[in-house]
Design a protein around this motif. Structure first.
Motif, PDB file in Angstrom:
ATOM      1  N   ASN A  36       0.844  -1.196   0.000  1.00  0.00           N
ATOM      2  CA  ASN A  36       0.000   0.000   0.000  1.00  0.00           C
ATOM      3  C   ASN A  36       0.876   1.241   0.000  1.00  0.00           C
ATOM      4  N   LEU A  37       0.252   2.379  -0.214  1.00  0.00           N
ATOM      5  CA  LEU A  37       1.001   3.635  -0.149  1.00  0.00           C
ATOM      6  C   LEU A  37       1.695   3.801   1.195  1.00  0.00           C
ATOM      7  N   THR A  38       1.013   3.367   2.245  1.00  0.00           N
ATOM      8  CA  THR A  38       1.565   3.522   3.597  1.00  0.00           C
ATOM      9  C   THR A  38       2.683   2.528   3.891  1.00  0.00           C
ATOM     10  N   SER A  39       2.922   1.583   2.980  1.00  0.00           N
ATOM     11  CA  SER A  39       3.972   0.583   3.206  1.00  0.00           C
ATOM     12  C   SER A  39       5.365   1.153   2.979  1.00  0.00           C
ATOM     13  N   VAL A  40       5.447   2.240   2.221  1.00  0.00           N
ATOM     14  CA  VAL A  40       6.743   2.762   1.787  1.00  0.00           C
ATOM     15  C   VAL A  40       7.093   4.025   2.565  1.00  0.00           C
ATOM     16  N   ASP A  41       8.301   4.055   3.100  1.00  0.00           N
ATOM     17  CA  ASP A  41       8.837   5.238   3.776  1.00  0.00           C
ATOM     18  C   ASP A  41      10.033   5.715   2.957  1.00  0.00           C
ATOM     19  N   LEU A  42       9.783   6.668   2.055  1.00  0.00           N
ATOM     20  CA  LEU A  42      10.859   7.123   1.168  1.00  0.00           C
ATOM     21  C   LEU A  42      11.937   7.875   1.927  1.00  0.00           C
ATOM     22  N   SER A  43      11.555   8.669   2.916  1.00  0.00           N
ATOM     23  CA  SER A  43      12.553   9.422   3.667  1.00  0.00           C
ATOM     24  C   SER A  43      13.452   8.491   4.464  1.00  0.00           C
ATOM     25  N   GLY A  44      12.883   7.406   4.954  1.00  0.00           N
ATOM     26  CA  GLY A  44      13.680   6.440   5.696  1.00  0.00           C
ATOM     27  C   GLY A  44      14.323   5.390   4.810  1.00  0.00           C
ATOM     28  N   GLY A  45      13.914   5.335   3.540  1.00  0.00           N
ATOM     29  CA  GLY A  45      14.498   4.369   2.613  1.00  0.00           C
ATOM     30  C   GLY A  45      14.171   2.936   2.956  1.00  0.00           C
ATOM     31  N   GLU A  46      12.890   2.673   3.293  1.00  0.00           N
ATOM     32  CA  GLU A  46      12.523   1.320   3.659  1.00  0.00           C
ATOM     33  C   GLU A  46      11.087   1.029   3.246  1.00  0.00           C
ATOM     34  N   VAL A  47      10.764  -0.251   3.188  1.00  0.00           N
ATOM     35  CA  VAL A  47       9.419  -0.686   2.848  1.00  0.00           C
ATOM     36  C   VAL A  47       8.989  -1.748   3.853  1.00  0.00           C
ATOM     37  N   ARG A  48       7.741  -1.639   4.293  1.00  0.00           N
ATOM     38  CA  ARG A  48       7.178  -2.598   5.245  1.00  0.00           C
ATOM     39  C   ARG A  48       6.420  -3.652   4.443  1.00  0.00           C
ATOM     40  N   VAL A  49       6.810  -4.911   4.605  1.00  0.00           N
ATOM     41  CA  VAL A  49       6.326  -5.998   3.764  1.00  0.00           C
ATOM     42  C   VAL A  49       5.592  -7.019   4.614  1.00  0.00           C
ATOM     43  N   LEU A  50       4.459  -7.511   4.108  1.00  0.00           N
ATOM     44  CA  LEU A  50       3.737  -8.594   4.759  1.00  0.00           C
ATOM     45  C   LEU A  50       4.055  -9.879   4.007  1.00  0.00           C
ATOM     46  N   GLY A  51       4.847 -10.745   4.642  1.00  0.00           N
ATOM     47  CA  GLY A  51       5.327 -11.950   3.987  1.00  0.00           C
ATOM     48  C   GLY A  51       4.478 -13.165   4.277  1.00  0.00           C
ATOM     49  N   LYS A  52       5.065 -14.340   4.075  1.00  0.00           N
ATOM     50  CA  LYS A  52       4.351 -15.589   4.296  1.00  0.00           C
ATOM     51  C   LYS A  52       3.974 -15.725   5.762  1.00  0.00           C
ATOM     52  N   GLY A  53       2.802 -16.312   6.005  1.00  0.00           N
ATOM     53  CA  GLY A  53       2.322 -16.457   7.367  1.00  0.00           C
ATOM     54  C   GLY A  53       1.972 -15.141   8.019  1.00  0.00           C
TER      55      GLY A  53
END
Length: 313
Positions: A157-174
């Protein structure tokens, strides 16, 4: 072949088709595998299914292995045999299931195919000619930058990405969540895509990547667009999403030698899953990523690279 072997198989296939509603292809596969066993039994002068023992099934598995079948193919044969004997027990044509506790030999794990760095750089540095290609390039950059699975990419989602922090929050398996760094070029690609996305998606649409109609992209659409991109840009192999993830893992391990860092980046619960790529030692996660990933670091002094790495950490 005697009818005592053939007729039960024919009746079983009819049972799968009419009662279990299996597809014609599935029924054909079952029939082919079971007829192979029936011919083997007939050659050994066995003509009744009720006389087949566990020892016979083990010998048959050994025969399949000598004939060059791998573990997965043998497992499929054993599954068909177990299903047949379940049916024969129901019909009182057998007294036990001789394949019940027999397992196929394990197949050796093979290293996944990867693309080399030069080819990926060529494909990802190609020009994007329209908004959808800009979106595609952004997706491919992000998959390769952060080692994302296809489902993880589509679920962003749009909220998954933090461009200023250079990271992405990912929902993986399980449904396990992890945070992974996003390289400089992938961040730039996202920044280019976001204004174009705003012109396609409704305000209520949370997805980072949307179709021309403004809805979240499907798995199949991403696969088709990546294949199309490879053909248009002159790739020398078929591109698919997992190739980018495999390439990410292989290139990171080749450059860094940090198995546990790559395990964490990939979201593998068991390090044995990551060891399909290689066996290497532990170093610091974000520093390794910044130093090693071919599209993550800046050119220039070590200080400039570390400054970029602070954003990725």
């Amino acid at each position: 072949m005697p009818d005592s072997l053939l007729a039960p198989v024919t009746n079983f296939i009819g049972h799968l088709a009419s009662e279990k509603r299996h597809s014609p292809r599935t029924c054909d596969n079952y029939q082919r595998d079971l007829l192979r066993l029936a011919h083997w039994l007939n050659a050994g002068q066995q003509h009744q299914w009720r006389d087949v023992s566990t020892h016979d099934v083990r010998r048959y598995v050994a025969t399949l292995s000598r004939d060059g079948l791998g573990g997965r193919s043998i497992a499929r044969h054993l599954s068909a045999i177990r299903r047949l004997f379940q049916y024969l027990l129901r019909e009182r044509l057998a007294t036990d299931n001789p394949a019940l506790d027999i397992r196929a030999p394990k197949s050796p794990r093979r290293l996944p195919k990867v693309a080399d760095v030069d080819q990926l750089n060529h494909l990802l540095d190609a020009d994007a000619d329209d908004p959808l290609e800009i979106r595609d390039l952004c997706m491919f950059e992000l998959m390769y930058s952060s080692g994302l699975r296809l489902a993880e990419l589509v679920g962003l989602n749009l909220t998954s990405v933090d461009l200023s922090g250079g990271e992405v929050r990912v929902l993986g398996k399980g449904d396990k969540e992890r945070i992974v760094p996003v390289g400089r070029k992938a961040r730039a690609a996202i920044e280019t895509w976001l204004p174009l996305r705003a012109g396609l998606a409704a305000e209520s649409e949370p997805a980072l990547f949307v179709s021309q109609r403004g809805h979240r992209l499907s798995h199949r659409s991403v696969q088709a667009r990546l294949n199309r991109w490879g053909l248009a840009k002159g790739a020398d192999q078929k591109l698919h999403p997992h190739l980018l993830r495999h390439s990410f893992a292989s290139h990171m391990l080749e450059s860094s030698g940090d198995l546990r860092a790559v395990q964490e980046l990939l979201g593998h619960a068991d390090i044995a899953t990551t060891q399909v790529y290689t066996h290497l030692d532990f170093q610091h996660l974000a520093r390794v990523y910044d130093r090693s990933h071919p599209r993550a670091h800046r050119r220039g002094s070590a200080g400039e690279r570390r400054e970029d790495g602070q954003a990725d950490d």
